[in-house]
Design a protein around this motif. Structure first.
Motif, mmCIF file in Angstrom:
data_model
loop_
_atom_site.group_PDB
_atom_site.id
_atom_site.type_symbol
_atom_site.label_atom_id
_atom_site.label_comp_id
_atom_site.label_asym_id
_atom_site.label_seq_id
_atom_site.Cartn_x
_atom_site.Cartn_y
_atom_site.Cartn_z
ATOM 1 N N PHE A 53 0.832 -1.206 0.000
ATOM 2 C CA PHE A 53 0.000 0.000 0.000
ATOM 3 C C PHE A 53 0.867 1.258 0.000
ATOM 4 O O PHE A 53 0.608 2.194 -0.763
ATOM 5 N N LEU A 54 1.888 1.281 0.840
ATOM 6 C CA LEU A 54 2.766 2.447 0.891
ATOM 7 C C LEU A 54 3.511 2.649 -0.427
ATOM 8 O O LEU A 54 3.677 3.775 -0.895
ATOM 9 N N GLY B 149 7.510 11.125 -8.837
ATOM 10 C CA GLY B 149 8.848 11.666 -8.617
ATOM 11 C C GLY B 149 9.690 10.776 -7.714
ATOM 12 O O GLY B 149 10.905 10.621 -7.920
ATOM 13 N N THR B 150 9.057 10.170 -6.739
ATOM 14 C CA THR B 150 9.761 9.267 -5.840
ATOM 15 C C THR B 150 10.229 8.033 -6.580
ATOM 16 O O THR B 150 11.362 7.563 -6.387
ATOM 17 N N PHE C 260 14.013 6.876 -7.226
ATOM 18 C CA PHE C 260 14.395 5.510 -6.846
ATOM 19 C C PHE C 260 15.083 4.798 -8.007
ATOM 20 O O PHE C 260 16.121 4.157 -7.837
ATOM 21 N N GLY C 261 14.522 4.920 -9.203
ATOM 22 C CA GLY C 261 15.111 4.294 -10.381
ATOM 23 C C GLY C 261 16.493 4.833 -10.693
ATOM 24 O O GLY C 261 17.419 4.079 -11.010
ATOM 25 N N ILE C 262 16.650 6.151 -10.582
ATOM 26 C CA ILE C 262 17.956 6.765 -10.844
ATOM 27 C C ILE C 262 18.989 6.271 -9.844
ATOM 28 O O ILE C 262 20.113 5.906 -10.215
ATOM 29 N N TRP C 263 18.641 6.234 -8.572
ATOM 30 C CA TRP C 263 19.574 5.765 -7.552
ATOM 31 C C TRP C 263 19.874 4.281 -7.702
ATOM 32 O O TRP C 263 20.999 3.830 -7.437
#
Length: 72
Positions: A37-38, A45-46, A50-53
């Motif tokens: 759920f979270l 944007g998150t 996350f993908g970039i990192w």
């Protein structure tokens, strides 16, 4: 962690446990559902950050591994 509790209970029931999970399997299943759920409610944007990192971390991991590998 929640899924691993369920898997270990099924695959290795005789393994000595250092802790007990209350109300098994309700608590691990609820933990998985709340995490999903979270994750679903996070903004775009998150997920992009996350993908970039994750890509940056994978590049560093591979670069370091190639340079410091004892097999190479």
């Amino acid at each position: 962690m929640n899924v691993s509790v369920i898997v270990l209970r099924r695959t290795q029931p005789d393994l000595e446990r250092s802790y007990r999970v209350p109300f098994f399997p309700v608590v691990p299943v609820l933990g998985v559902l709340f995490c999903l759920f979270l994750a679903v409610t996070l903004g775009a944007g998150t997920w992009i950050a996350f993908g970039i990192w994750m890509v940056a971390g994978a590049v560093l991991y591979v670069a370091y591994g190639r340079r410091h590998s004892t097999l190479a």
